[in-house]
Design a protein around this motif. Structure first.
Motif, PDB file in Angstrom:
ATOM      1  N   VAL A  32       0.837  -1.202   0.000  1.00  0.00           N
ATOM      2  CA  VAL A  32       0.000   0.000   0.000  1.00  0.00           C
ATOM      3  C   VAL A  32       0.869   1.248   0.000  1.00  0.00           C
ATOM      4  CG1 VAL A  32      -1.692   1.328   1.333  1.00  0.00           C
ATOM      5  CG2 VAL A  32      -1.962  -1.148   1.104  1.00  0.00           C
ATOM      6  N   ILE A  33       1.876   1.281   0.845  1.00  0.00           N
ATOM      7  CA  ILE A  33       2.771   2.444   0.904  1.00  0.00           C
ATOM      8  C   ILE A  33       3.512   2.601  -0.426  1.00  0.00           C
ATOM      9  CG2 ILE A  33       4.877   3.345   1.987  1.00  0.00           C
ATOM     10  CD1 ILE A  33       3.798   2.153   4.640  1.00  0.00           C
ATOM     11  N   GLY A  34       3.942   1.492  -1.009  1.00  0.00           N
ATOM     12  CA  GLY A  34       4.629   1.544  -2.298  1.00  0.00           C
ATOM     13  C   GLY A  34       3.754   2.115  -3.399  1.00  0.00           C
ATOM     14  N   SER A  35       2.487   1.694  -3.438  1.00  0.00           N
ATOM     15  CA  SER A  35       1.595   2.220  -4.479  1.00  0.00           C
ATOM     16  C   SER A  35       1.307   3.703  -4.257  1.00  0.00           C
ATOM     17  CB  SER A  35       0.293   1.420  -4.539  1.00  0.00           C
ATOM     18  OG  SER A  35      -0.485   1.636  -3.388  1.00  0.00           O
ATOM     19  N   GLU A  36       1.195   4.121  -3.004  1.00  0.00           N
ATOM     20  CA  GLU A  36       0.973   5.544  -2.724  1.00  0.00           C
ATOM     21  C   GLU A  36       2.208   6.371  -3.083  1.00  0.00           C
ATOM     22  OE1 GLU A  36      -2.052   6.825  -1.965  1.00  0.00           O
ATOM     23  OE2 GLU A  36      -2.640   4.735  -2.251  1.00  0.00           O
ATOM     24  N   CYS A  37       3.393   5.851  -2.819  1.00  0.00           N
ATOM     25  CA  CYS A  37       4.627   6.559  -3.209  1.00  0.00           C
ATOM     26  C   CYS A  37       4.743   6.663  -4.726  1.00  0.00           C
ATOM     27  CB  CYS A  37       5.848   5.859  -2.622  1.00  0.00           C
ATOM     28  SG  CYS A  37       6.011   6.085  -0.836  1.00  0.00           S
ATOM     29  N   LEU A  38       4.308   5.618  -5.423  1.00  0.00           N
ATOM     30  CA  LEU A  38       4.308   5.649  -6.884  1.00  0.00           C
ATOM     31  C   LEU A  38       3.366   6.732  -7.406  1.00  0.00           C
ATOM     32  CD1 LEU A  38       5.412   4.257  -9.442  1.00  0.00           C
ATOM     33  CD2 LEU A  38       3.447   2.729  -9.312  1.00  0.00           C
ATOM     34  N   LYS A  39       2.184   6.848  -6.794  1.00  0.00           N
ATOM     35  CA  LYS A  39       1.230   7.896  -7.193  1.00  0.00           C
ATOM     36  C   LYS A  39       1.797   9.286  -6.900  1.00  0.00           C
ATOM     37  CE  LYS A  39      -2.771   5.074  -6.092  1.00  0.00           C
ATOM     38  NZ  LYS A  39      -3.912   4.971  -5.186  1.00  0.00           N
ATOM     39  N   LEU A  40       2.443   9.441  -5.751  1.00  0.00           N
ATOM     40  CA  LEU A  40       3.048  10.730  -5.402  1.00  0.00           C
ATOM     41  C   LEU A  40       4.137  11.100  -6.395  1.00  0.00           C
ATOM     42  CD1 LEU A  40       3.375  13.117  -3.419  1.00  0.00           C
ATOM     43  CD2 LEU A  40       4.995  11.687  -2.152  1.00  0.00           C
ATOM     44  N   THR A  41       4.959  10.135  -6.745  1.00  0.00           N
ATOM     45  CA  THR A  41       6.028  10.378  -7.724  1.00  0.00           C
ATOM     46  C   THR A  41       5.452  10.754  -9.082  1.00  0.00           C
ATOM     47  OG1 THR A  41       7.444   8.806  -6.557  1.00  0.00           O
ATOM     48  CG2 THR A  41       8.064   9.367  -8.813  1.00  0.00           C
ATOM     49  N   ALA A  42       4.422  10.038  -9.520  1.00  0.00           N
ATOM     50  CA  ALA A  42       3.795  10.350 -10.806  1.00  0.00           C
ATOM     51  C   ALA A  42       3.176  11.739 -10.793  1.00  0.00           C
ATOM     52  CB  ALA A  42       2.741   9.303 -11.141  1.00  0.00           C
ATOM     53  N   SER A  43       2.544  12.118  -9.685  1.00  0.00           N
ATOM     54  CA  SER A  43       1.949  13.455  -9.568  1.00  0.00           C
ATOM     55  C   SER A  43       3.008  14.542  -9.615  1.00  0.00           C
ATOM     56  CB  SER A  43       1.147  13.566  -8.265  1.00  0.00           C
ATOM     57  OG  SER A  43       0.103  12.641  -8.241  1.00  0.00           O
ATOM     58  N   LEU A  44       4.105  14.320  -8.882  1.00  0.00           N
ATOM     59  CA  LEU A  44       5.197  15.306  -8.898  1.00  0.00           C
ATOM     60  C   LEU A  44       5.810  15.422 -10.289  1.00  0.00           C
ATOM     61  CD1 LEU A  44       6.972  14.665  -5.482  1.00  0.00           C
ATOM     62  CD2 LEU A  44       5.687  16.704  -6.174  1.00  0.00           C
ATOM     63  N   CYS A  45       5.991  14.302 -10.969  1.00  0.00           N
ATOM     64  CA  CYS A  45       6.528  14.344 -12.337  1.00  0.00           C
ATOM     65  C   CYS A  45       5.597  15.114 -13.265  1.00  0.00           C
ATOM     66  CB  CYS A  45       6.761  12.933 -12.864  1.00  0.00           C
ATOM     67  SG  CYS A  45       8.177  12.113 -12.109  1.00  0.00           S
ATOM     68  N   PHE A  46       4.302  14.923 -13.114  1.00  0.00           N
ATOM     69  CA  PHE A  46       3.328  15.650 -13.929  1.00  0.00           C
ATOM     70  C   PHE A  46       3.461  17.149 -13.693  1.00  0.00           C
ATOM     71  CE2 PHE A  46      -0.853  17.639 -14.486  1.00  0.00           C
ATOM     72  CZ  PHE A  46      -1.120  17.282 -15.806  1.00  0.00           C
ATOM     73  N   ILE A  47       3.565  17.553 -12.423  1.00  0.00           N
ATOM     74  CA  ILE A  47       3.679  18.978 -12.092  1.00  0.00           C
ATOM     75  C   ILE A  47       5.006  19.549 -12.596  1.00  0.00           C
ATOM     76  CG2 ILE A  47       3.904  20.618 -10.180  1.00  0.00           C
ATOM     77  CD1 ILE A  47       1.910  18.783  -8.640  1.00  0.00           C
ATOM     78  N   LEU A  48       6.079  18.813 -12.371  1.00  0.00           N
ATOM     79  CA  LEU A  48       7.404  19.324 -12.721  1.00  0.00           C
ATOM     80  C   LEU A  48       7.676  19.326 -14.219  1.00  0.00           C
ATOM     81  CD1 LEU A  48       9.514  17.609  -9.905  1.00  0.00           C
ATOM     82  CD2 LEU A  48       8.708  19.978  -9.979  1.00  0.00           C
ATOM     83  N   PHE A  49       7.294  18.268 -14.914  1.00  0.00           N
ATOM     84  CA  PHE A  49       7.676  18.132 -16.323  1.00  0.00           C
ATOM     85  C   PHE A  49       6.586  18.534 -17.310  1.00  0.00           C
ATOM     86  CE2 PHE A  49      10.318  14.892 -14.102  1.00  0.00           C
ATOM     87  CZ  PHE A  49      11.513  15.593 -14.195  1.00  0.00           C
ATOM     88  N   TYR A  50       5.332  18.237 -16.990  1.00  0.00           N
ATOM     89  CA  TYR A  50       4.259  18.577 -17.919  1.00  0.00           C
ATOM     90  C   TYR A  50       3.782  20.014 -17.713  1.00  0.00           C
ATOM     91  CZ  TYR A  50      -0.029  18.287 -20.634  1.00  0.00           C
ATOM     92  OH  TYR A  50      -1.024  18.516 -21.555  1.00  0.00           O
ATOM     93  N   GLN A  51       3.542  20.379 -16.450  1.00  0.00           N
ATOM     94  CA  GLN A  51       3.109  21.752 -16.169  1.00  0.00           C
ATOM     95  C   GLN A  51       4.278  22.715 -16.065  1.00  0.00           C
ATOM     96  OE1 GLN A  51       0.613  21.483 -12.658  1.00  0.00           O
ATOM     97  NE2 GLN A  51      -1.183  21.094 -13.920  1.00  0.00           N
ATOM     98  N   LYS A  52       5.478  22.176 -16.048  1.00  0.00           N
ATOM     99  CA  LYS A  52       6.720  22.961 -16.024  1.00  0.00           C
ATOM    100  C   LYS A  52       6.767  23.938 -14.838  1.00  0.00           C
ATOM    101  CE  LYS A  52       7.579  22.549 -20.963  1.00  0.00           C
ATOM    102  NZ  LYS A  52       7.789  21.169 -20.887  1.00  0.00           N
ATOM    103  N   LYS A  53       6.410  23.423 -13.668  1.00  0.00           N
ATOM    104  CA  LYS A  53       6.502  24.218 -12.440  1.00  0.00           C
ATOM    105  C   LYS A  53       7.647  23.683 -11.599  1.00  0.00           C
ATOM    106  CE  LYS A  53       1.764  25.676 -12.396  1.00  0.00           C
ATOM    107  NZ  LYS A  53       0.609  25.966 -11.616  1.00  0.00           N
ATOM    108  N   SER A  54       8.100  24.497 -10.669  1.00  0.00           N
ATOM    109  CA  SER A  54       9.225  24.095  -9.833  1.00  0.00           C
ATOM    110  C   SER A  54       8.740  23.310  -8.616  1.00  0.00           C
ATOM    111  CB  SER A  54       9.997  25.327  -9.361  1.00  0.00           C
ATOM    112  OG  SER A  54       9.199  26.076  -8.463  1.00  0.00           O
ATOM    113  N   PHE A  55       9.676  22.578  -8.010  1.00  0.00           N
ATOM    114  CA  PHE A  55       9.355  21.838  -6.795  1.00  0.00           C
ATOM    115  C   PHE A  55       8.990  22.806  -5.677  1.00  0.00           C
ATOM    116  CE2 PHE A  55      10.417  19.518  -2.905  1.00  0.00           C
ATOM    117  CZ  PHE A  55       9.646  18.387  -3.093  1.00  0.00           C
ATOM    118  N   GLN A  56       9.620  23.966  -5.672  1.00  0.00           N
ATOM    119  CA  GLN A  56       9.321  24.988  -4.663  1.00  0.00           C
ATOM    120  C   GLN A  56       7.873  25.457  -4.769  1.00  0.00           C
ATOM    121  OE1 GLN A  56      11.227  25.825  -2.138  1.00  0.00           O
ATOM    122  NE2 GLN A  56       9.605  27.154  -1.370  1.00  0.00           N
ATOM    123  N   SER A  57       7.319  25.478  -5.983  1.00  0.00           N
ATOM    124  CA  SER A  57       5.924  25.889  -6.137  1.00  0.00           C
ATOM    125  C   SER A  57       4.972  24.890  -5.482  1.00  0.00           C
ATOM    126  CB  SER A  57       5.576  26.077  -7.619  1.00  0.00           C
ATOM    127  OG  SER A  57       5.557  24.839  -8.288  1.00  0.00           O
TER     128      SER A  57
END
Length: 191
Positions: A32-57
Protein backbone atom coordinates in the motif's frame (compact mmCIF):
# COMPACT_ATOMS: atom_id res chain seq x y z
CA UNK A 1 -13.88 5.77 -20.04
CA UNK A 2 -16.45 3.84 -17.98
CA UNK A 3 -15.61 0.62 -19.81
CA UNK A 4 -11.89 1.20 -19.24
CA UNK A 5 -12.57 1.85 -15.54
CA UNK A 6 -14.64 -1.35 -15.27
CA UNK A 7 -11.90 -3.42 -16.94
CA UNK A 8 -9.25 -1.86 -14.70
CA UNK A 9 -11.27 -2.50 -11.54
CA UNK A 10 -12.06 -6.13 -12.43
CA UNK A 11 -8.49 -6.91 -13.46
CA UNK A 12 -7.14 -5.32 -10.27
CA UNK A 13 -9.40 -7.55 -8.15
CA UNK A 14 -8.43 -10.67 -10.11
CA UNK A 15 -4.70 -9.92 -9.94
CA UNK A 16 -4.83 -9.10 -6.22
CA UNK A 17 -6.77 -12.31 -5.55
CA UNK A 18 -4.23 -14.35 -7.52
CA UNK A 19 -1.37 -12.79 -5.55
CA UNK A 20 -3.07 -13.20 -2.15
CA UNK A 21 -4.31 -16.76 -2.73
CA UNK A 22 -0.89 -18.32 -2.07
CA UNK A 23 -0.04 -16.37 1.13
CA UNK A 24 2.62 -14.07 -0.38
CA UNK A 25 5.91 -13.31 1.35
CA UNK A 26 5.49 -9.52 1.56
CA UNK A 27 3.85 -7.09 3.92
CA UNK A 28 0.58 -5.80 2.50
CA UNK A 29 1.20 -2.48 4.26
CA UNK A 30 4.44 -2.16 2.27
CA UNK A 31 2.48 -2.74 -0.95
CA UNK A 32 0.00 0.00 0.00
CA UNK A 33 2.77 2.44 0.90
CA UNK A 34 4.63 1.54 -2.30
CA UNK A 35 1.59 2.22 -4.48
CA UNK A 36 0.97 5.54 -2.72
CA UNK A 37 4.63 6.56 -3.21
CA UNK A 38 4.31 5.65 -6.88
CA UNK A 39 1.23 7.90 -7.19
CA UNK A 40 3.05 10.73 -5.40
CA UNK A 41 6.03 10.38 -7.72
CA UNK A 42 3.80 10.35 -10.81
CA UNK A 43 1.95 13.46 -9.57
CA UNK A 44 5.20 15.31 -8.90
CA UNK A 45 6.53 14.34 -12.34
CA UNK A 46 3.33 15.65 -13.93
CA UNK A 47 3.68 18.98 -12.09
CA UNK A 48 7.40 19.32 -12.72
CA UNK A 49 7.68 18.13 -16.32
CA UNK A 50 4.26 18.58 -17.92
CA UNK A 51 3.11 21.75 -16.17
CA UNK A 52 6.72 22.96 -16.02
CA UNK A 53 6.50 24.22 -12.44
CA UNK A 54 9.23 24.09 -9.83
CA UNK A 55 9.36 21.84 -6.79
CA UNK A 56 9.32 24.99 -4.66
CA UNK A 57 5.92 25.89 -6.14
CA UNK A 58 4.54 22.59 -4.82
CA UNK A 59 5.91 23.32 -1.34
CA UNK A 60 4.55 26.88 -1.48
CA UNK A 61 1.12 25.65 -2.56
CA UNK A 62 0.97 23.10 0.27
CA UNK A 63 2.06 25.71 2.80
CA UNK A 64 -0.43 28.34 1.59
CA UNK A 65 -3.28 25.85 1.33
CA UNK A 66 -2.49 24.16 4.65
CA UNK A 67 -6.13 23.99 5.77
CA UNK A 68 -7.24 21.96 2.73
CA UNK A 69 -4.16 19.76 3.01
CA UNK A 70 -5.15 18.89 6.58
CA UNK A 71 -8.79 18.31 5.57
CA UNK A 72 -7.69 15.86 2.87
CA UNK A 73 -5.93 13.71 5.48
CA UNK A 74 -9.26 12.17 6.59
CA UNK A 75 -10.37 10.74 3.21
CA UNK A 76 -6.76 9.85 2.35
CA UNK A 77 -6.46 7.83 5.56
CA UNK A 78 -9.78 6.13 4.84
CA UNK A 79 -8.54 5.26 1.35
CA UNK A 80 -5.33 3.74 2.73
CA UNK A 81 -7.38 1.70 5.21
CA UNK A 82 -9.50 0.48 2.28
CA UNK A 83 -6.42 -0.59 0.33
CA UNK A 84 -5.08 -2.55 3.32
CA UNK A 85 -8.46 -4.20 3.87
CA UNK A 86 -8.62 -5.17 0.18
CA UNK A 87 -5.60 -7.42 0.66
CA UNK A 88 -7.25 -9.09 3.67
CA UNK A 89 -10.56 -9.48 1.85
CA UNK A 90 -9.05 -10.91 -1.33
CA UNK A 91 -6.89 -13.33 0.67
CA UNK A 92 -10.08 -14.80 2.14
CA UNK A 93 -12.71 -14.39 -0.61
CA UNK A 94 -12.75 -15.15 -4.28
CA UNK A 95 -12.71 -12.16 -6.61
CA UNK A 96 -16.33 -12.59 -7.75
CA UNK A 97 -17.75 -12.55 -4.20
CA UNK A 98 -15.52 -9.61 -3.31
CA UNK A 99 -16.66 -7.64 -6.36
CA UNK A 100 -20.32 -8.19 -5.47
CA UNK A 101 -19.92 -7.59 -1.74
CA UNK A 102 -17.92 -4.39 -2.21
CA UNK A 103 -21.05 -2.91 -3.81
CA UNK A 104 -22.37 -2.41 -0.28
CA UNK A 105 -20.44 0.86 -0.54
CA UNK A 106 -23.69 2.26 -1.92
CA UNK A 107 -25.73 1.50 1.19
CA UNK A 108 -22.92 2.69 3.48
CA UNK A 109 -22.63 5.93 1.52
CA UNK A 110 -26.40 6.46 1.66
CA UNK A 111 -26.44 5.76 5.41
CA UNK A 112 -23.52 8.15 5.99
CA UNK A 113 -25.27 10.83 3.92
CA UNK A 114 -28.41 10.48 6.03
CA UNK A 115 -26.49 10.55 9.33
CA UNK A 116 -23.86 13.20 8.55
CA UNK A 117 -25.48 15.44 5.95
CA UNK A 118 -29.12 14.95 6.96
CA UNK A 119 -30.01 13.85 3.43
CA UNK A 120 -33.56 12.60 2.91
CA UNK A 121 -33.89 9.45 0.81
CA UNK A 122 -36.86 8.87 -1.46
CA UNK A 123 -38.94 5.73 -1.01
CA UNK A 124 -37.70 4.25 -4.29
CA UNK A 125 -34.09 4.83 -3.19
CA UNK A 126 -34.70 2.97 0.08
CA UNK A 127 -36.28 0.06 -1.81
CA UNK A 128 -33.34 -0.01 -4.24
CA UNK A 129 -30.85 -0.11 -1.36
CA UNK A 130 -32.79 -2.93 0.34
CA UNK A 131 -32.83 -4.94 -2.89
CA UNK A 132 -29.10 -4.34 -3.41
CA UNK A 133 -28.30 -5.44 0.13
CA UNK A 134 -30.51 -8.53 -0.22
CA UNK A 135 -28.81 -9.48 -3.47
CA UNK A 136 -25.36 -9.10 -1.92
CA UNK A 137 -26.37 -11.25 1.05
CA UNK A 138 -27.84 -13.96 -1.21
CA UNK A 139 -24.67 -14.03 -3.29
CA UNK A 140 -22.53 -14.48 -0.19
CA UNK A 141 -24.75 -17.12 1.39
CA UNK A 142 -24.59 -19.24 -1.76
CA UNK A 143 -20.78 -18.93 -1.98
CA UNK A 144 -19.98 -19.66 1.68
CA UNK A 145 -19.29 -23.32 2.38
CA UNK A 146 -18.65 -25.17 5.63
CA UNK A 147 -14.92 -25.57 4.95
CA UNK A 148 -14.23 -21.93 4.18
CA UNK A 149 -16.73 -20.27 6.49
CA UNK A 150 -14.16 -18.88 8.93
CA UNK A 151 -11.92 -17.33 6.29
CA UNK A 152 -15.01 -16.09 4.45
CA UNK A 153 -16.19 -14.30 7.58
CA UNK A 154 -12.81 -12.55 7.84
CA UNK A 155 -13.01 -11.59 4.16
CA UNK A 156 -16.61 -10.42 4.48
CA UNK A 157 -15.74 -8.33 7.56
CA UNK A 158 -12.80 -6.74 5.71
CA UNK A 159 -15.00 -5.98 2.70
CA UNK A 160 -17.67 -4.43 4.90
CA UNK A 161 -14.91 -2.34 6.50
CA UNK A 162 -13.99 -1.14 3.01
CA UNK A 163 -17.62 -0.21 2.36
CA UNK A 164 -18.03 1.71 5.63
CA UNK A 165 -14.73 3.53 5.17
CA UNK A 166 -15.56 4.43 1.58
CA UNK A 167 -19.05 5.66 2.47
CA UNK A 168 -17.74 7.81 5.30
CA UNK A 169 -14.86 9.24 3.24
CA UNK A 170 -17.07 10.24 0.33
CA UNK A 171 -19.68 11.91 2.55
CA UNK A 172 -16.97 13.64 4.59
CA UNK A 173 -15.44 14.99 1.37
CA UNK A 174 -18.84 16.23 0.21
CA UNK A 175 -19.39 17.93 3.58
CA UNK A 176 -16.00 19.68 3.36
CA UNK A 177 -16.66 20.84 -0.22
CA UNK A 178 -20.10 22.17 0.70
CA UNK A 179 -18.67 23.94 3.75
CA UNK A 180 -16.05 25.65 1.58
CA UNK A 181 -18.75 27.04 -0.66
CA UNK A 182 -20.15 28.77 2.44
CA UNK A 183 -17.13 30.55 3.94
CA UNK A 184 -19.19 31.84 6.90
CA UNK A 185 -19.77 28.27 8.05
CA UNK A 186 -16.44 27.27 9.63
CA UNK A 187 -18.04 24.81 12.07
CA UNK A 188 -19.11 22.54 9.20
CA UNK A 189 -15.59 21.13 8.97
CA UNK A 190 -15.91 19.20 12.23
CA UNK A 191 -17.91 16.00 12.36
Amino acid sequence: VLMLLAVQNCSKNLIMRMVMKDQPQFLTSAAVIGSECLKLTASLCFILFYQKKSFQSVITYLREDCRNTILVIVPASAYNLQMSLEYVALANLNAAVFSVLVQTKLICTATSAVLILGTKLKFIQVISLILLTSGVMLCNVSKTTESGAESSIEGIAATLGIAVSSGFASVYTEKVIKAQRRPDSVSDYGL
